[in-house]
Design an enzyme around this catalytic site. Sequence first.
Site, PDB file in Angstrom:
ATOM      1  N   SER A  56       0.831  -1.215   0.000  1.00 31.38           N
ATOM      2  CA  SER A  56       0.000   0.000   0.000  1.00 31.38           C
ATOM      3  C   SER A  56       0.860   1.257   0.000  1.00 31.38           C
ATOM      4  CB  SER A  56      -0.957   0.009   1.196  1.00 31.38           C
ATOM      5  OG  SER A  56      -0.228   0.041   2.412  1.00 31.38           O
ATOM      6  N   HIS A  57       2.151   1.116   0.317  1.00 32.99           N
ATOM      7  CA  HIS A  57       3.040   2.281   0.342  1.00 32.99           C
ATOM      8  C   HIS A  57       4.337   2.041  -0.431  1.00 32.99           C
ATOM      9  CE1 HIS A  57       0.038   3.202   3.320  1.00 32.99           C
ATOM     10  NE2 HIS A  57       0.325   4.472   3.086  1.00 32.99           N
ATOM     11  N   ASP A 197      -4.988   0.781   1.467  1.00 32.08           N
ATOM     12  CA  ASP A 197      -5.559  -0.562   1.297  1.00 32.08           C
ATOM     13  C   ASP A 197      -7.003  -0.496   0.806  1.00 32.08           C
ATOM     14  OD1 ASP A 197      -3.403  -2.301   1.821  1.00 32.08           O
ATOM     15  OD2 ASP A 197      -3.559  -1.853   3.959  1.00 32.08           O
TER      16      ASP A 197
HETATM   17  N1  LIG Z   1       1.950   8.258   5.725  1.00 29.20           N
HETATM   18  C1  LIG Z   1       0.740   8.217   6.213  1.00 29.20           C
HETATM   19  O1  LIG Z   1       0.111   9.247   6.442  1.00 29.20           O
HETATM   20  C2  LIG Z   1       0.083   6.914   6.491  1.00 29.20           C
HETATM   21  C3  LIG Z   1       0.756   5.727   6.327  1.00 29.20           C
HETATM   22  N2  LIG Z   1       0.158   4.540   6.652  1.00 29.20           N
HETATM   23  C4  LIG Z   1       0.920   3.304   6.504  1.00 29.20           C
HETATM   24  O2  LIG Z   1       0.092   2.246   6.079  1.00 29.20           O
HETATM   25  C5  LIG Z   1       0.733   1.019   6.419  1.00 29.20           C
HETATM   26  C6  LIG Z   1      -0.298  -0.009   6.731  1.00 29.20           C
HETATM   27  O3  LIG Z   1      -0.925   0.264   7.974  1.00 29.20           O
HETATM   28  P1  LIG Z   1      -1.963  -0.795   8.585  1.00 29.20           P
HETATM   29  O4  LIG Z   1      -2.921  -1.210   7.542  1.00 29.20           O
HETATM   30  O5  LIG Z   1      -2.483  -0.272   9.849  1.00 29.20           O
HETATM   31  O6  LIG Z   1      -1.007  -2.016   8.842  1.00 29.20           O
HETATM   32  P2  LIG Z   1      -1.393  -3.547   9.189  1.00 29.20           P
HETATM   33  O7  LIG Z   1      -2.697  -3.604   9.879  1.00 29.20           O
HETATM   34  O8  LIG Z   1      -1.207  -4.375   7.989  1.00 29.20           O
HETATM   35  O9  LIG Z   1      -0.225  -3.945  10.187  1.00 29.20           O
HETATM   36  C7  LIG Z   1      -0.020  -3.216  11.362  1.00 29.20           C
HETATM   37  C8  LIG Z   1       1.106  -3.820  12.176  1.00 29.20           C
HETATM   38  O10 LIG Z   1       0.677  -5.050  12.738  1.00 29.20           O
HETATM   39  C9  LIG Z   1       1.510  -6.109  12.306  1.00 29.20           C
HETATM   40  N3  LIG Z   1       0.650  -7.260  12.084  1.00 29.20           N
HETATM   41  C10 LIG Z   1      -0.298  -7.393  11.139  1.00 29.20           C
HETATM   42  N4  LIG Z   1      -0.927  -8.572  11.276  1.00 29.20           N
HETATM   43  C11 LIG Z   1      -0.347  -9.196  12.327  1.00 29.20           C
HETATM   44  C12 LIG Z   1      -0.546 -10.456  12.978  1.00 29.20           C
HETATM   45  N5  LIG Z   1      -1.479 -11.295  12.560  1.00 29.20           N
HETATM   46  N6  LIG Z   1       0.238 -10.770  14.025  1.00 29.20           N
HETATM   47  C13 LIG Z   1       1.184  -9.906  14.464  1.00 29.20           C
HETATM   48  N7  LIG Z   1       1.429  -8.706  13.895  1.00 29.20           N
HETATM   49  C14 LIG Z   1       0.659  -8.358  12.841  1.00 29.20           C
HETATM   50  C15 LIG Z   1       2.207  -5.642  11.073  1.00 29.20           C
HETATM   51  O11 LIG Z   1       3.448  -6.293  10.899  1.00 29.20           O
HETATM   52  P3  LIG Z   1       3.966  -6.706   9.400  1.00 29.20           P
HETATM   53  O12 LIG Z   1       4.345  -5.399   8.763  1.00 29.20           O
HETATM   54  O13 LIG Z   1       5.117  -7.615   9.612  1.00 29.20           O
HETATM   55  O14 LIG Z   1       2.793  -7.355   8.727  1.00 29.20           O
HETATM   56  C16 LIG Z   1       2.361  -4.130  11.367  1.00 29.20           C
HETATM   57  O15 LIG Z   1       3.472  -3.865  12.152  1.00 29.20           O
HETATM   58  C17 LIG Z   1       1.699   1.367   7.545  1.00 29.20           C
HETATM   59  O16 LIG Z   1       3.015   1.181   7.071  1.00 29.20           O
HETATM   60  C18 LIG Z   1       1.443   2.827   7.846  1.00 29.20           C
HETATM   61  O17 LIG Z   1       2.569   3.591   8.217  1.00 29.20           O
HETATM   62  C19 LIG Z   1      -1.096   4.480   7.172  1.00 29.20           C
HETATM   63  C20 LIG Z   1      -1.789   5.646   7.353  1.00 29.20           C
HETATM   64  C21 LIG Z   1      -1.297   6.940   6.994  1.00 29.20           C
HETATM   65  O1  LIG Z   2      -2.766   4.764   3.548  1.00 30.43           O
HETATM   66  C1  LIG Z   2      -3.037   5.844   4.111  1.00 30.43           C
HETATM   67  O2  LIG Z   2      -3.916   5.946   4.972  1.00 30.43           O
HETATM   68  C2  LIG Z   2      -2.263   7.043   3.736  1.00 30.43           C
HETATM   69  N1  LIG Z   2      -1.095   6.897   3.216  1.00 30.43           N
HETATM   70  C3  LIG Z   2      -0.252   7.924   2.728  1.00 30.43           C
HETATM   71  C4  LIG Z   2      -0.699   9.277   3.132  1.00 30.43           C
HETATM   72  C5  LIG Z   2      -2.167   9.417   3.153  1.00 30.43           C
HETATM   73  C6  LIG Z   2      -2.830   8.365   3.984  1.00 30.43           C
END
Ligand SMILES: NC(=O)C1=CN([C@@H]2O[C@H](COP(=O)(O)OP(=O)(O)OC[C@H]3O[C@@H](n4cnc5c(N)ncnc54)[C@H](OP(=O)(O)O)[C@@H]3O)[C@@H](O)[C@H]2O)C=CC1
Ligand SMILES: O=C(O)C1=NCCCC1
Length: 346
Positions: A56-57, A197
Site C-alpha cells: 500500500s506504500h 488498502d
Molecule cells: N503516511 C501516512 O500518512 C500513512 C501511512 N500509513 C501506513 O500504512 C501502512 C499499513 O498500515 P496498517 O494497515 O495499519 O497495517 P497492518 O494492519 O497491515 O499492520 C499493522 C502492524 O501489525 C503487524 N501485524 C499485522 N498482522 C499481524 C498479525 N497477525 N500478528 C502480528 N502482527 C501483525 C504488522 O506487521 P507486518 O508489517 O510484519 O505485517 C504491522 O506492524 C503502515 O506502514 C502505515 O505507516 C497508514 C496511514 C497513513
Molecule cells: O494509507 C493511508 O492511509 C495514507 N497513506 C499515505 C498518506 C495518506 C494516507
Amino acid sequence: MSAPHDHASTAVSSHLSLEALSALLEKIFLRHGTSAEVARVLAQNCAGAERDGAHSHGVFRIPGYVSTLQSGWVNGQAVPVVEDVASGFVRVDANNGFAQPALAAARELLVQKARSAGIAVLAIRNSHHFAALWPDVEPFAYEGLVALSVVNSMTCVVPHGADRPLFGTNPIAFAAPRAGGEPIVFDLATSAIAHGDVQIAARQGERLPQGMGVDSLGQPTTDPKAILEGGALLPFGGHKGSALSMMVELLAAALTGGNFSFEFDWNNHPGAKTPWTGQLLIVIDPDKAAGQSFAERSQELVRQMHGVGLKRLPGDRRHHQRAKSLANGIELDARTLANLRELAGD
Ligand SMILES: NC(=O)C1=CN([C@@H]2O[C@H](COP(=O)(O)OP(=O)(O)OC[C@H]3O[C@@H](n4cnc5c(N)ncnc54)[C@H](OP(=O)(O)O)[C@@H]3O)[C@@H](O)[C@H]2O)C=CC1
Ligand SMILES: O=C(O)C1=NCCCC1
C-alpha cells in the site's frame, strides 16, 4: 495515468534488485522535478517498502507522487531547515517538502542528542508524508536506540461517537532493538484500515471486512468505493483507536507546528495527493535508562511470547518478504514495470 501494481496483469513478472528498483524510482522523481537528494531519499524509501511487501506504500504510490509534483502542491526542491532548539529537541521546517528528506537532514543531530541526553525529540512541520512509517523508525533500532513516530494525514476518519470525518488515518510506528534477532517493530494506522488498502481493494473489486468504514450517508459499508466516494473510515478499536488518533493529531500537528488533518485544502491543486501536515519522532537511548541490556530484555519478552504460543510478531511478515526479495529480487508484474519505465521516460 495508469497505476503501478495492476494485479489484473500478473501473468509475467520481473524480479529487480533493490538497487535497480531504487535507481528506476530515482529517475522518476528526478524527471518530475525533485532535487537529487529528494529523489534519492524517496526512491530508497519506496523501493524498501516494495521489497518488504508493504504494497500500500510501495510503487503503488508512485503515480500519486508524480501527480502531486505535477500539481505544484509540494516543493520537490525544498531544502529543510534544521533548528537546534534545546538539549533534547530538534525542529525542522520541511519548507513544504517531503518529510523523509527533513528527517534525513536532522538525523545525525537527533541521534547525537539522544545519546547525550538519553532522549531526544524531532518535530517536523510544513511537511508531506506519503509513505509507510516503519522506515522512519526501524534504522534507529539497528543502532541500539528505541524510536517512536507519529504522522497525521488527511481528514477521512470519523472520530468515535461523531458523525462526520475529522481525523486522518494517523499511523504510529515503534522500533526497539532485540538481542539475537531483528528489532521489534510495529507500524499501524489508527484507522481500521489504511486508506491505501481501501484504494487497492477498490481497484481489485474486492469487498472489505465489516467495521472498516461508512458510506456517504454514514451507514456501515463493506464497499471500498462507497468509502472513497463520499464515505469515510472508522478508527480501529472504537474509542481506543479514536483516542490514539486524537493523540497523533496533537503530537504530529499541534506540537510540531504542522497542519491538523483538516487544516489544509488541496482543492486548487488537482492531482495533489500528499497530506501537508507534521511528524514527531522520539528517540531514546536505552543504555541511559535500564541499567541492564534493553536488547536482552526485549529478547526475553519475545521468548516468553513465543512460549505462550505466539507464532507471528509484528514485523515478521515484512522481514520474511525482505529475505525473499533480497534472494530472488523484488517481484513486479509486467504492466507495473512498464508503467514505471514510462514514468521514468525509459
Ligand atoms: N503516511 C501516512 O500518512 C500513512 C501511512 N500509513 C501506513 O500504512 C501502512 C499499513 O498500515 P496498517 O494497515 O495499519 O497495517 P497492518 O494492519 O497491515 O499492520 C499493522 C502492524 O501489525 C503487524 N501485524 C499485522 N498482522 C499481524 C498479525 N497477525 N500478528 C502480528 N502482527 C501483525 C504488522 O506487521 P507486518 O508489517 O510484519 O505485517 C504491522 O506492524 C503502515 O506502514 C502505515 O505507516 C497508514 C496511514 C497513513
Ligand atoms: O494509507 C493511508 O492511509 C495514507 N497513506 C499515505 C498518506 C495518506 C494516507
